[in-house]
Design an enzyme around this catalytic site. Structure first.
Site, PDB file in Angstrom:
ATOM      1  N   GLY A  27       0.815  -1.198   0.000  1.00 43.12           N
ATOM      2  CA  GLY A  27       0.000   0.000   0.000  1.00 43.12           C
ATOM      3  C   GLY A  27       0.853   1.254   0.000  1.00 43.12           C
ATOM      4  O   GLY A  27       2.063   1.211   0.250  1.00 43.12           O
ATOM      5  N   GLY A  29       0.821   5.558   1.199  1.00 41.58           N
ATOM      6  CA  GLY A  29       0.202   6.602   1.994  1.00 41.58           C
ATOM      7  C   GLY A  29       0.938   7.907   1.801  1.00 41.58           C
ATOM      8  O   GLY A  29       1.868   8.007   0.984  1.00 41.58           O
ATOM      9  N   LYS A  49       8.528  -0.549   5.421  1.00 44.81           N
ATOM     10  CA  LYS A  49       7.943   0.768   5.208  1.00 44.81           C
ATOM     11  C   LYS A  49       9.027   1.720   4.740  1.00 44.81           C
ATOM     12  O   LYS A  49       9.995   1.988   5.452  1.00 44.81           O
ATOM     13  CB  LYS A  49       7.322   1.268   6.518  1.00 44.81           C
ATOM     14  CG  LYS A  49       6.441   2.490   6.398  1.00 44.81           C
ATOM     15  CD  LYS A  49       5.774   2.773   7.750  1.00 44.81           C
ATOM     16  CE  LYS A  49       4.804   3.937   7.683  1.00 44.81           C
ATOM     17  NZ  LYS A  49       4.148   4.167   8.996  1.00 44.81           N
ATOM     18  N   ASP A 172      -3.531   6.837  19.925  1.00 46.46           N
ATOM     19  CA  ASP A 172      -4.270   6.791  18.654  1.00 46.46           C
ATOM     20  C   ASP A 172      -4.867   5.406  18.431  1.00 46.46           C
ATOM     21  O   ASP A 172      -4.782   4.846  17.339  1.00 46.46           O
ATOM     22  CB  ASP A 172      -3.352   7.174  17.491  1.00 46.46           C
ATOM     23  CG  ASP A 172      -4.136   7.549  16.229  1.00 46.46           C
ATOM     24  OD1 ASP A 172      -5.322   7.924  16.349  1.00 46.46           O
ATOM     25  OD2 ASP A 172      -3.562   7.468  15.129  1.00 46.46           O
TER      26      ASP A 172
END
Length: 325
Positions: A27, A29, A49, A172
């Site tokens: 993915g 972002g 990442k 979070d």
């Protein structure tokens, strides 16, 4: 473990970063790209990442006026005064210390100073988030069955208890930051970009995702210290409500309305609640109301994560699933 970047290709022409063979892109972002990679030394799969430092900005905005609900339900805001780069450094520092089955582990950091990029090698958790079909405009999702929710709540609470015992406040907690490993059906906490280390559990400043932020965070001044562990419990309560009933306990058309609902209103009783009768005078652990500031006292917090971890295991609790220290 920290190392310096070395890019190459394997004999088949596939890209490699040090000893990690890039298999697929998971993915993208705002901050970077996530890949699934294979460690050629151990044949273990990891998530990698890739982060451009200049793109790792402070996520979201502290303004709540006229914001659409997708921001309130999905976008993390706040952090340190140093902005995104400092948040990134803190996330790395926090993750390096964590070793728990219900928390995503950071294994290696690879630095690429020439391109102002770093690579984080983390646990690969196939299966996606705990609520993959959540509508970011409304908060609606497919409700989980109670036995399944009980199992996940035990696992999430164990991870949260571990964080609190090690003086870390997540700040979070939400469905998007809980992944479920399809291989083991294990719930795992991720994303420590706004997490803080606090021996006393106190935090200050506005951080988190608006729909999951506790009322005392909304009302506190910028330098006022509040019980960070209690705010994590509030976020867990909102998360559990959404996963059980498939909707948000605080319906709102925009973030300003959401703020007012959390600060001054009541969580919306689900139809099932209405059939069962009025809310109890004292909310049960995990209920969003449990963290609401009380007159003349501090919010509920502290060891409540341990209470949830113990109590949510139910009658079929397996002693081998005890929370780690």
């Amino acid at each position: 473990m920290n190392s310096t970047l070395q890019r190459c290709q394997d004999p088949a022409g596939m890209d490699m970063v040090n000893d990690f063979l890039i298999l697929d892109e998971l993915g993208r972002g705002a901050a970077g790209i996530v890949y699934v990679v294979l460690d050629t030394r151990s044949t273990t799969e990891y998530a990698m990442k890739e982060i451009k430092r200049e793109k790792f900005q402070r996520r979201g905005s502290t303004s709540t006026n006229n914001s659409i609900m997708s921001t309130a339900l999905a976008t993390t805001i706040g952090g340190t005064k140093g902005g995104g780069t400092e948040n990134l450094h803190r996330e790395v520092a926090v993750m390096k210390k964590l070793r728990h089955d219900n928390i995503c582990r950071l294994h290696e950091v690879i630095d690429d100073p020439n391109n102002n990029t770093i690579f984080l090698i983390m646990d690969y958790i196939p299966g996606g988030t705990i609520a993959p079909d959540m509508n970011l405009m409304t908060g609606k999702c497919t409700p989980l069955k109670v036995p399944q929710m009980r199992r996940y709540l035990h696992q999430i609470a164990c991870g949260l208890c571990y964080l609190h015992r090690h003086a870390i406040v997540h700040r979070d907690l939400k469905p998007d930051n809980i992944l479920v490993d399809e291989r083991s059906d294990n719930a795992v906490l991720v994303d420590f970009g706004v997490s803080v280390e606090s021996e006393e559990g106190g935090v200050s400043g506005f951080a988190g995702t608006p729909a999951f932020i506790a009322p005392e965070v909304w009302t506190a001044t910028s330098n006022e210290s509040i019980d960070g562990k209690a705010t994590d419990i509030w976020s867990l309560g909102v998360t559990v409500y959404m996963l059980l009933f498939g909707c948000s306990p605080f319906p709102a058309l925009n973030s300003r309305e959401l703020e007012q609902s959390i600060k001054y209103g009541e969580a919306r009783p689900h139809q099932q609640h209405a059939r069962e009768g009025p809310r109890p005078a004292h909310p049960s652990p995990g209920d969003p109301q449990a963290s609401r500031p009380r007159r003349g006292g501090s919010p509920v917090g502290g060891d409540i994560a341990q209470h949830l971890a113990d109590g949510s295991a139910g009658s079929h609790h397996n002693p081998s699933e005890e929370c780690g220290a």
